[in-house]
Design an enzyme around this catalytic site. Structure first.
Site, PDB file in Angstrom:
ATOM      1  N   LYS A 296      -7.048   6.204  11.348  1.00  0.00           N
ATOM      2  CA  LYS A 296      -7.421   7.022  10.881  1.00  0.00           C
ATOM      3  C   LYS A 296      -7.985   8.127  10.556  1.00  0.00           C
ATOM      4  O   LYS A 296      -8.760   9.442  11.610  1.00  0.00           O
ATOM      5  CB  LYS A 296      -8.613   5.874  10.125  1.00  0.00           C
ATOM      6  CG  LYS A 296      -7.470   4.662  10.189  1.00  0.00           C
ATOM      7  CD  LYS A 296      -9.321   4.004   9.145  1.00  0.00           C
ATOM      8  CE  LYS A 296      -8.563   2.443   8.815  1.00  0.00           C
ATOM      9  NZ  LYS A 296     -10.186   1.789   7.835  1.00  0.00           N
TER      10      LYS A 296
ATOM     11  N   CYS B 148     -14.573  -3.091  -1.793  1.00  0.00           N
ATOM     12  CA  CYS B 148     -13.334  -3.782  -1.462  1.00  0.00           C
ATOM     13  C   CYS B 148     -12.941  -4.554  -1.937  1.00  0.00           C
ATOM     14  O   CYS B 148     -13.419  -5.139  -2.779  1.00  0.00           O
ATOM     15  CB  CYS B 148     -12.925  -4.077   0.324  1.00  0.00           C
ATOM     16  SG  CYS B 148     -13.996  -5.771   0.687  1.00  0.00           S
TER      17      CYS B 148
ATOM     18  N   ARG C 245      -2.315   6.387   9.939  1.00  0.00           N
ATOM     19  CA  ARG C 245      -2.521   5.598   8.233  1.00  0.00           C
ATOM     20  C   ARG C 245      -2.835   6.915   7.455  1.00  0.00           C
ATOM     21  O   ARG C 245      -2.112   8.111   7.186  1.00  0.00           O
ATOM     22  CB  ARG C 245      -3.738   4.758   8.164  1.00  0.00           C
ATOM     23  CG  ARG C 245      -3.748   3.035   9.162  1.00  0.00           C
ATOM     24  CD  ARG C 245      -3.056   1.952   8.941  1.00  0.00           C
ATOM     25  NE  ARG C 245      -3.471   0.891   9.680  1.00  0.00           N
ATOM     26  CZ  ARG C 245      -3.889   0.169   9.332  1.00  0.00           C
ATOM     27  NH1 ARG C 245      -4.599   0.165   7.844  1.00  0.00           N
ATOM     28  NH2 ARG C 245      -3.873  -0.939  10.125  1.00  0.00           N
TER      29      ARG C 245
ATOM     30  N   CYS D 189     -16.249  -8.916   4.697  1.00  0.00           N
ATOM     31  CA  CYS D 189     -16.280  -9.396   6.279  1.00  0.00           C
ATOM     32  C   CYS D 189     -16.333  -8.054   6.688  1.00  0.00           C
ATOM     33  O   CYS D 189     -16.513  -6.848   5.454  1.00  0.00           O
ATOM     34  CB  CYS D 189     -14.849  -9.235   6.250  1.00  0.00           C
ATOM     35  SG  CYS D 189     -13.251  -8.297   6.678  1.00  0.00           S
TER      36      CYS D 189
ATOM     37  N   CYS E 242      -7.839 -11.103  -0.262  1.00  0.00           N
ATOM     38  CA  CYS E 242      -7.581 -10.286   1.451  1.00  0.00           C
ATOM     39  C   CYS E 242      -8.238 -11.844   2.290  1.00  0.00           C
ATOM     40  O   CYS E 242      -9.150 -12.928   1.978  1.00  0.00           O
ATOM     41  CB  CYS E 242      -8.545  -9.848   1.730  1.00  0.00           C
ATOM     42  SG  CYS E 242      -8.598  -9.320   3.214  1.00  0.00           S
TER      43      CYS E 242
ATOM     44  N   ARG F 225       0.975  -1.594  -0.507  1.00  0.00           N
ATOM     45  CA  ARG F 225      -0.218  -0.136   0.209  1.00  0.00           C
ATOM     46  C   ARG F 225       0.612   0.986  -0.241  1.00  0.00           C
ATOM     47  O   ARG F 225       1.473   1.573   0.641  1.00  0.00           O
ATOM     48  CB  ARG F 225      -0.841   0.242   1.147  1.00  0.00           C
ATOM     49  CG  ARG F 225      -1.961   1.067   1.646  1.00  0.00           C
ATOM     50  CD  ARG F 225      -2.570   0.973   2.510  1.00  0.00           C
ATOM     51  NE  ARG F 225      -3.824  -0.152   2.657  1.00  0.00           N
ATOM     52  CZ  ARG F 225      -4.392  -0.593   3.847  1.00  0.00           C
ATOM     53  NH1 ARG F 225      -3.660  -1.013   4.817  1.00  0.00           N
ATOM     54  NH2 ARG F 225      -4.705  -2.286   3.037  1.00  0.00           N
TER      55      ARG F 225
ATOM     56  N   CYS G 182     -13.911  -2.150   5.501  1.00  0.00           N
ATOM     57  CA  CYS G 182     -13.032  -1.437   4.217  1.00  0.00           C
ATOM     58  C   CYS G 182     -14.330  -0.430   3.414  1.00  0.00           C
ATOM     59  O   CYS G 182     -13.052   0.426   3.164  1.00  0.00           O
ATOM     60  CB  CYS G 182     -11.857  -2.113   3.902  1.00  0.00           C
ATOM     61  SG  CYS G 182     -10.843  -3.360   5.024  1.00  0.00           S
TER      62      CYS G 182
ATOM     63  N   LYS H 298      -5.030   0.330  14.836  1.00  0.00           N
ATOM     64  CA  LYS H 298      -4.389   1.819  13.763  1.00  0.00           C
ATOM     65  C   LYS H 298      -5.420   2.972  13.482  1.00  0.00           C
ATOM     66  O   LYS H 298      -6.848   2.693  14.615  1.00  0.00           O
ATOM     67  CB  LYS H 298      -4.824   0.704  12.396  1.00  0.00           C
ATOM     68  CG  LYS H 298      -6.788   0.655  12.480  1.00  0.00           C
ATOM     69  CD  LYS H 298      -7.019  -0.241  11.387  1.00  0.00           C
ATOM     70  CE  LYS H 298      -8.682  -1.128  11.570  1.00  0.00           C
ATOM     71  NZ  LYS H 298      -9.381  -1.553  10.159  1.00  0.00           N
TER      72      LYS H 298
END
Length: 572
Positions: A209, A428, A143, A473, A434, A74, A477, A207
């Protein structure tokens, strides 16, 4: 709190020597295409995920072969702005090292898929040679910082973008591990232990954001992020930003202690305070976030458990001053403005629809080749949107005919002549790469929309934007929990269906059908769309209608998200 009570990842970070682990040694071991489990976790901090092609698993297992391991990289693009040269370099690396495609993410970043381990270090180095990087694109750190690419208010966007870049720079991990492992940086021998001035030795619990938005567009979905800055423009000037905290969409099926949460606006700060506020919000989460349960480790749970008033008081202590009262603002939508738009400075911007964010050449539509040719002559920049599209931005009036000719040559001039629902879609990556995906998303949502478009045409809804999103899932995302129609993978060919999110991303959706067979999507949504076409009020959005009509209850914050009011709603 003892180390034994911490989650496993906390121990990995503690032992990692500031994210080094044994990654360098693992890269040198070509007897396997993978890295160790611990190094796989640390690798995320460097911007890469270890994956395998799940389509190939059964055959390789049958022949007792190792999984078809590869790596996703990424690339951080603060604010989503890249130069034509950077676009060309990303395009080149997609062919040379990856699977020949570029994925535009919902966080305004590039992703390259299918990179084998022997090419991983070289790819990261060449990304850095192109004045981009991958550090902190993943992992328990801040991120990629997103920024609204609003082409209407170019002077305001310029300031907002600068804020996003400054936040990104300030919150980038300081460990020398990245340069040592990937860029052959010199290993400095010192008796003094290395220091991470903001994150500390164990970084964040999970994480983090951050977004910067310029109303009236909420395309970066501020309510879905840990921390957001909402530009306040008064008399044509940027006076500061409202501060919103505590958003996040990830959850776990069957775990009612996990849930999506909408961010709350807690105050206002002037432009000169943005970086300081960012740092102090991160510090509060570093010090108070849950390190015992990773499923409960995001800032949203810290605030949900302790209260918004507590968080604001604690933040003000860390700042040494109080945030000012929040100011008025208004969001109209969270979508993109397609086609040509002229800004206040007389420059032009063309927003290109990219299905699922996948830049790829297909029979009859060589989009990737077309963008490559445009990048060779374009003198402005490219802006990645949070809806997985790309803006060919800052085109001078005299340059526009040349860009238009290339758009037409490669069939991109009509990219926005699709149903409004398709233009408002996000998916996603999901299968096959994934490792968390339970169901299809990017490969399947286009088919779902195709099936629905016949009904939309019949009902006269082709030009009515209804946000529709699909993820493989419940990690969210693709931000399905704030879309008007959201699909969340539950198993192969099965989804939870959510309805009623806010058109501007300001409200959570609600579970309408659990474990819905993919073959029943059209039959389930068709009657609701028909009811909407017949009974909606003037200007009423689909998400608002399904609440008013009783299909779902308006969602409130916290664990009550899991309550499903009226699961068998009106079916007209």
């Amino acid at each position: 709190m003892s180390e034994e009570k911490l989650s496993a990842n906390e121990g990995i970070k503690i032992r990692s020597n500031y994210l080094r682990g044994t990654i360098a040694e693992g890269l040198a071991d070509l007897s396997t295409g993978s890295l160790s489990e611990d190094d796989g976790q640390l690798l995320k901090f460097h911007g890469s995920y270890q994956q395998d092609d799940r389509d190939l698993r059964p055959g390789r297992r049958k022949h007792k072969l190792e999984k078809a391991f590869s790596f996703m990289i990424r690339v951080r693009v603060p604010g989503g702005v890249a130069t034509p040269k950077q676009w060309l370099e990303t395009d080149r690396m997609a062919d040379q090292f990856a699977n020949g495609t570029i994925k535009l993410t919902t966080r305004q970043a590039f992703q390259l898929h299918g990179i084998i381990k022997s090419n991983l270090k070289r790819t990261v180095k060449e990304i850095n040679d192109a004045a981009m990087d991958t550090i902190a694109a993943c992992g328990d750190v801040n991120r990629n910082v997103m920024c609204n690419p609003n082409p209407h208010l170019s002077s305001i966007h310029e300031q907002a973008l600068r804020a996003a870049q400054e936040i990104s720079d300030h919150l980038t991990p300081q460990t020398r591990a990245y340069h040592e492992i990937w860029l052959d940086g010199e290993k400095l021998e010192s008796s003094e232990e290395e220091v991470e001035p903001i994150y500390g030795k164990t970084y964040l619990p999970r994480k983090f954001k951050i977004t910067v938005a310029v109303p009236p567009s909420n395309d970066v979905d501020v309510y879905a992020n840990d921390l957001s800055f909402i530009a306040i423009v008064e008399d044509g000037k940027l006076t500061g930003y409202n501060v919103a905290v505590g958003g996040g969409l990830g959850m776990t099926h069957g775990a009612e202690a996990t849930f999506p949460r909408i961010a709350e606006v807690i105050g206002f700060c002037t432009p000169d305070k943005v970086v300081d506020v960012s740092e102090k919000v991160v510090l509060v989460q570093r010090d108070y976030g849950d390190r015992t349960d990773r499923k409960h480790a995001r800032l949203k749970y810290t605030i949900q458990d302790r209260g918004t008033d507590w968080f604001l008081a604690e933040l003000n202590k860390y700042l040494g001053y109080d945030l000012e009262p929040a100011r008025d603002f208004h969001f109209e939508d969270n979508g993109d403005r397609y086609g040509w738009v002229e800004d206040e400075r007389g420059n032009f911007h063309y927003t290109l629809f990219v299905q699922g964010g996948r830049v790829i050449d297909t029979p009859g539509y060589p989009m990737r080749e077309g963008l490559r040719e445009i990048a060779k002559v374009h003198e402005g920049d490219f802006r990645l949107t949070a809806n997985q599209n790309v803006i060919i931005a800052n085109v001078a009036e005299e340059k526009r005919p040349e860009i238009e000719a290339l758009l037409e040559k490669y069939g991109m001039h009509r990219s926005h002549e699709r149903s409004a629902m398709r233009l408002a879609s996000i998916a996603c990556v999901a299968l096959p790469t994934c490792g968390l995906a339970l169901a299809e998303a990017e490969r399947y949502l286009p088919d779902v929309i195709t099936d629905l478009e016949e009904k939309l045409e019949e009902l006269g809804l082709r030009h009515d934007a209804i946000t529709i999103r699909m993820t493989g899932c419940p990690n969210g995302c693709g931000r399905p929990f704030i879309s008007e129609i959201g699909f969340v993978g539950r198993g192969p060919g099965r989804y939870n269906l959510y309805l009623g999110g806010g058109f501007a991303g300001q409200r959570l959706s609600k579970l309408y059908r659990q474990d819905l067979d993919a073959n029943q999507i059209g039959a389930t949504l068709g009657p609701i769309l028909e009811h909407y076409a017949k009974e909606r009020s003037e200007g009423e959005r689909f998400g608002d209608f399904v609440i008013r009509a009783g299909y779902v209850n308006e969602t409130i914050q916290g664990p009550d998200f899991h309550e499903n009011i009226k699961p068998e709603a009106i079916q007209n």
